[in-house]
Design an enzyme around this catalytic site. Structure first.
Site, PDB file in Angstrom:
ATOM      1  CB  SER A  47     -27.576 -15.043   2.879  1.00 59.72           C
ATOM      2  OG  SER A  47     -28.334 -16.238   2.849  1.00 59.72           O
ATOM      3  CE1 TYR A  95     -29.487 -14.413   8.052  1.00 56.52           C
ATOM      4  CE2 TYR A  95     -30.292 -15.253   5.954  1.00 56.52           C
ATOM      5  CZ  TYR A  95     -29.264 -15.097   6.874  1.00 56.52           C
ATOM      6  OH  TYR A  95     -28.013 -15.609   6.598  1.00 56.52           O
TER       7      TYR A  95
HETATM    8  P1  NAD Z   1     -22.377 -17.496  13.819  1.00 57.54           P
HETATM    9  O1  NAD Z   1     -23.501 -17.384  14.775  1.00 57.54           O
HETATM   10  O2  NAD Z   1     -21.340 -18.561  14.036  1.00 57.54           O
HETATM   11  O3  NAD Z   1     -21.604 -16.110  13.694  1.00 57.54           O
HETATM   12  C1  NAD Z   1     -22.225 -14.863  13.802  1.00 57.54           C
HETATM   13  C2  NAD Z   1     -21.213 -13.903  14.366  1.00 57.54           C
HETATM   14  O4  NAD Z   1     -21.850 -12.639  14.561  1.00 57.54           O
HETATM   15  C3  NAD Z   1     -20.692 -14.367  15.731  1.00 57.54           C
HETATM   16  O5  NAD Z   1     -19.323 -14.065  15.845  1.00 57.54           O
HETATM   17  C4  NAD Z   1     -21.521 -13.512  16.682  1.00 57.54           C
HETATM   18  O6  NAD Z   1     -20.867 -13.324  17.918  1.00 57.54           O
HETATM   19  C5  NAD Z   1     -21.618 -12.228  15.886  1.00 57.54           C
HETATM   20  N1  NAD Z   1     -22.683 -11.355  16.358  1.00 57.54           N
HETATM   21  C6  NAD Z   1     -23.980 -11.641  16.566  1.00 57.54           C
HETATM   22  N2  NAD Z   1     -24.624 -10.564  17.074  1.00 57.54           N
HETATM   23  C7  NAD Z   1     -23.694  -9.581  17.167  1.00 57.54           C
HETATM   24  C8  NAD Z   1     -23.723  -8.238  17.641  1.00 57.54           C
HETATM   25  N3  NAD Z   1     -24.858  -7.688  18.139  1.00 57.54           N
HETATM   26  N4  NAD Z   1     -22.584  -7.518  17.602  1.00 57.54           N
HETATM   27  C9  NAD Z   1     -21.428  -8.068  17.158  1.00 57.54           C
HETATM   28  N5  NAD Z   1     -21.340  -9.330  16.705  1.00 57.54           N
HETATM   29  C10 NAD Z   1     -22.457 -10.071  16.713  1.00 57.54           C
HETATM   30  O7  NAD Z   1     -23.038 -17.648  12.380  1.00 57.54           O
HETATM   31  P2  NAD Z   1     -22.400 -17.834  10.922  1.00 57.54           P
HETATM   32  O8  NAD Z   1     -23.151 -18.953  10.323  1.00 57.54           O
HETATM   33  O9  NAD Z   1     -20.934 -17.886  10.963  1.00 57.54           O
HETATM   34  O10 NAD Z   1     -22.897 -16.488  10.204  1.00 57.54           O
HETATM   35  C11 NAD Z   1     -22.026 -15.444   9.797  1.00 57.54           C
HETATM   36  C12 NAD Z   1     -22.674 -14.639   8.678  1.00 57.54           C
HETATM   37  O11 NAD Z   1     -22.869 -15.494   7.547  1.00 57.54           O
HETATM   38  C13 NAD Z   1     -24.053 -14.083   9.019  1.00 57.54           C
HETATM   39  O12 NAD Z   1     -24.195 -12.785   8.460  1.00 57.54           O
HETATM   40  C14 NAD Z   1     -24.996 -15.065   8.352  1.00 57.54           C
HETATM   41  O13 NAD Z   1     -26.219 -14.464   8.020  1.00 57.54           O
HETATM   42  C15 NAD Z   1     -24.201 -15.413   7.109  1.00 57.54           C
HETATM   43  N6  NAD Z   1     -24.597 -16.685   6.471  1.00 57.54           N
HETATM   44  C16 NAD Z   1     -24.499 -17.877   7.141  1.00 57.54           C
HETATM   45  C17 NAD Z   1     -24.862 -19.064   6.498  1.00 57.54           C
HETATM   46  C18 NAD Z   1     -24.739 -20.434   7.160  1.00 57.54           C
HETATM   47  O14 NAD Z   1     -25.213 -21.430   6.595  1.00 57.54           O
HETATM   48  N7  NAD Z   1     -24.099 -20.565   8.312  1.00 57.54           N
HETATM   49  C19 NAD Z   1     -25.353 -19.007   5.198  1.00 57.54           C
HETATM   50  C20 NAD Z   1     -25.456 -17.763   4.548  1.00 57.54           C
HETATM   51  C21 NAD Z   1     -25.068 -16.604   5.211  1.00 57.54           C
END
Ligand code: NAD
Length: 257
Positions: A139, A152
């Site tokens: 991130s 985080y």
């Molecule tokens: P999201 O909530 O849509 O996806 C998260 C995924 O992780 C989901 O599929 C969820 O089911 C899974 N998950 C959560 N807990 C779990 C567990 N215990 N075991 C297995 N799977 C699990 O969120 P996202 O925004 O798509 O985030 C995905 C990644 O990207 C994360 O690591 C997040 O930190 C990172 N990220 C997101 C953003 C953003 O703006 N959305 C920005 C930077 C980084």
């Protein structure tokens, strides 16, 4: 560019960024393993639809990545792992002196330790195959901080450190390990927050996105899951064979500030 014949495991891929990355890997010809902690009909339907759309094999494997055994079990059950995308992640926001211990433990386990366990389990498979790609979804918070996100930010900085270490340990092999550092990405979760933010600030959609949600993202545009998928596919390509141990920001200039 084709990844046909490669098996890609994408953790946390039944929604958002993970699903977008899995789609682009399947489009590039990889067989894909989808994962989350649920085991619903729609999880398996996602896999069937992706397989049909791209003409590749797609499986959904349930594994709760807060457990070390489940992380290692996911890789073992998949049976092959040429491309590992560590994407699963959760968030909790609170001042550090009020941060719930169980939330700290869960964020460190799912956002950081899971990448250690899956990598440890996948590396012998990559070594046996003589090729591998590890892509960790960190991130902008792997490179900078924000208040109230102690767990985080700590986990994502940890992921960047793990990425560098694994890259050094595999540097003389045809295996690379890199981290992608997204800024704010338009996922269904973020999309769902827009109406509430519009109401709270009395602004229209475009203004709330520009002035509130993307205040720290100089491009004033969200990154998309397709762009993150494309960046992942690039890191799996031959052109990226000498890119290892580094971070690629997809953040509209956030970390240039
Ligand atoms: P999201 O909530 O849509 O996806 C998260 C995924 O992780 C989901 O599929 C969820 O089911 C899974 N998950 C959560 N807990 C779990 C567990 N215990 N075991 C297995 N799977 C699990 O969120 P996202 O925004 O798509 O985030 C995905 C990644 O990207 C994360 O690591 C997040 O930190 C990172 N990220 C997101 C953003 C953003 O703006 N959305 C920005 C930077 C980084």
């Amino acid at each position: 560019m084709t990844l046909s014949g490669k098996t890609a495991i994408v953790t946390g891929s039944n929604s958002g960024i993970g699903l977008g990355i899995a789609q682009e890997l399947a489009r590039a010809g990889a067989n894909v393993v989808l994962n989350s902690f649920t085991d619903r009909a729609e999880d398996h339907a996602l896999a069937a639809d992706m397989a049909q759309e791209h003409g590749v094999r797609v499986r959904y494997i349930k594994a709760d990545l807060s457990s070390a055994d489940a992380c290692r079990g996911l890789i073992a059950e998949a049976g092959a792992c040429d491309i590992l995308v560590n994407n699963a992640g959760i968030q909790h926001v609170a001042p550090v002196d009020q941060f719930p211990v169980e939330k700290w433990d869960a964020i460190i386990a799912i956002n950081l330790s899971s990448a250690f366990h899956t990598t440890a389990a996948a590396l012998p498979m990559m070594r046996a195959a003589g090729w591998g790609r590890i892509v960790n979804i960190a991130s902008a918070h792997g490179l900078t901080a924000s208040p109230y996100k102690s767990a985080y930010v700590a986990a994502k900085h940890g992921v960047v450190g793990l990425t560098k270490t694994v890259a050094l340990e595999t540097a003389e092999e045809a295996i690379t390990c890199n981290a992608i550092c997204p800024g704010y990405v338009l996922t269904p979760l973020v999309e769902a927050q827009i109406p509430d933010q519009m109401k709270a600030h009395g602004m229209d959609r475009e203004t709330v996105i520009r002035e509130v949600m993307l205040a720290r993202q100089p491009s004033r545009q969200f990154a998309t899951v397709e762009q993150l998928g494309g960046t992942t596919v690039f890191l799996c390509s031959e052109a990226a064979a000498q890119i290892t141990g580094t971070t690629i920001s997809v953040d509209g200039g956030w970390t240039a500030l």
